[in-house]
Design an enzyme around this catalytic site. Structure first.
Site, mmCIF file in Angstrom:
data_model
loop_
_atom_site.group_PDB
_atom_site.id
_atom_site.type_symbol
_atom_site.label_atom_id
_atom_site.label_comp_id
_atom_site.label_asym_id
_atom_site.label_seq_id
_atom_site.Cartn_x
_atom_site.Cartn_y
_atom_site.Cartn_z
ATOM 1 N N LYS A 209 0.833 -1.202 0.000
ATOM 2 C CA LYS A 209 0.000 0.000 0.000
ATOM 3 C C LYS A 209 0.873 1.260 0.000
ATOM 4 O O LYS A 209 0.545 2.258 -0.664
ATOM 5 C CB LYS A 209 -0.929 0.008 1.213
ATOM 6 C CG LYS A 209 -1.812 1.258 1.337
ATOM 7 C CD LYS A 209 -2.720 1.455 0.131
ATOM 8 C CE LYS A 209 -3.496 2.779 0.185
ATOM 9 N NZ LYS A 209 -4.527 2.804 1.239
ATOM 10 N N LYS B 88 -0.711 11.444 5.565
ATOM 11 C CA LYS B 88 -0.379 10.414 6.547
ATOM 12 C C LYS B 88 0.263 9.211 5.868
ATOM 13 O O LYS B 88 1.263 8.659 6.341
ATOM 14 C CB LYS B 88 -1.648 10.004 7.300
ATOM 15 C CG LYS B 88 -1.457 8.932 8.355
ATOM 16 C CD LYS B 88 -1.730 7.521 7.834
ATOM 17 C CE LYS B 88 -3.180 7.339 7.415
ATOM 18 N NZ LYS B 88 -3.437 5.922 6.995
#
Length: 302
Positions: A177, A245
């Protein structure tokens, strides 16, 4: 109706539509969220309120998470002074926890080891595809952990994901990811630069997008975000603050693994600028606004 009851903790912009798709597929779903409104919407749709993270786990056969960041997952799963009913208190030996959050690979590995000590298997299964992908059930799901556990629960993941890929041992889903977000951010910044440049040069932006989308520059961002970017519309499909983030996770991992990330570091700083200018809840394509500020002119000014 399936005999497998699914717990879902984290009913946000991605989690709620995923939970609804599971209900549509015939799975009983027990949910929990920090705020009440999404839980009420889930109940109205046919789900059940679990009351707490532990309550969700107690009523479920498998628990899914979709939370914002590493500290949130650690708190909700393992508990702290602010979370006195964590998921782990409701889990029983032999259960599986599937984490759809995007968090640190090293945090994932540590948490998986903690859960293994109580007989619970953890799969890290971060997702890509944005809010529309969650609504349509066409997410890309990248899975780390035991492959047999994945095979056991693949039916669940295939309800919400168009592709479900086993990437390796625990933490490998999160590493994949991070790689995905590196590429996504590069697209967002690259398309933003191209549009601001073309506007400064006086070009027709719609014509520019049409012309380059069919060639080597073609990408997801041009197809799915450029039309709104031209209009200055940045309604979130994926919050810019979450992109920031995720890039922080990627750059921290790059530091730990000794991987050079010059382009990702630049994207990280551009998204930081978004947050500092109160743009964190815009779509991640809104990074174009930072480049507009640098140019001293909004694209939509004409």
């Amino acid at each position: 109706m399936s005999d497998k009851t699914i717990g879902f903790v984290g009913l946000g912009i991605m989690g709620l539509p995923m939970a609804k798709n599971l209900l549509d597929a015939g799975y009983p779903v027990v949910g929990h969220n920090r705020s009440d409104e999404p839980v009420e919407e889930l109940v109205d749709y046919g789900g059940t309120d679990g009351g707490s993270p532990a309550g969700v786990a107690e009523e479920s056969d498998v628990v899914l998470l979709c939370l914002p960041d590493s500290p949130d997952v650690e708190r909700v799963v393992l508990g702290d002074e602010n979370e006195t009913d964590p998921v782990i208190d409701g889990l029983s030996e032999g259960m599986t926890l599937i984490d759809h959050s995007t968090i640190s690979p090293t945090v994932t590995e540590t948490m998986a080891a903690d859960l293994e000590e109580v007989g619970v298997t953890m799969l890290d299964a971060p997702i890509s595809g944005g809010e529309q992908g969650a609504i349509d059930g066409t997410l890309s799901i990248m899975v780390g952990g035991d492959e047999d556990a994945l095979d056991e629960h693949r039916d669940i993941l295939e309800v919400t994901g168009a592709t479900v890929t086993h990437c390796g041992p625990s933490g490998a889903g999160q590493t994949t990811k991070a790689a995905n977000q590196i590429v996504v951010a590069a697209q967002m910044v690259g398309v933003s630069e191209a549009l601001v440049f073309a506007d400064q040069a006086g070009a027709d932006l719609e014509a520019v997008v049409d012309a380059i989308s069919g060639g080597a520059a073609g990408c997801w961002t041009l197809d799915n975000r450029a039309p709104n970017m031209i209009q200055g519309v940045f309604e979130p499909g994926f919050f810019a603050e979450y992109q920031y983030k995720d890039l922080r996770i990627a750059t921290d991992a790059g530091e730990a693994f000794g991987a050079p990330m010059p382009q990702t570091e630049l994207a990280h700083e551009l998204y930081k600028t978004m947050l500092q200018n109160d743009m964190g809840r815009d779509d991640n394509s809104g990074v174009m606004q930072v480049l507009e500020m640098m140019a001293g002119k909004e694209v939509t000014d004409g």
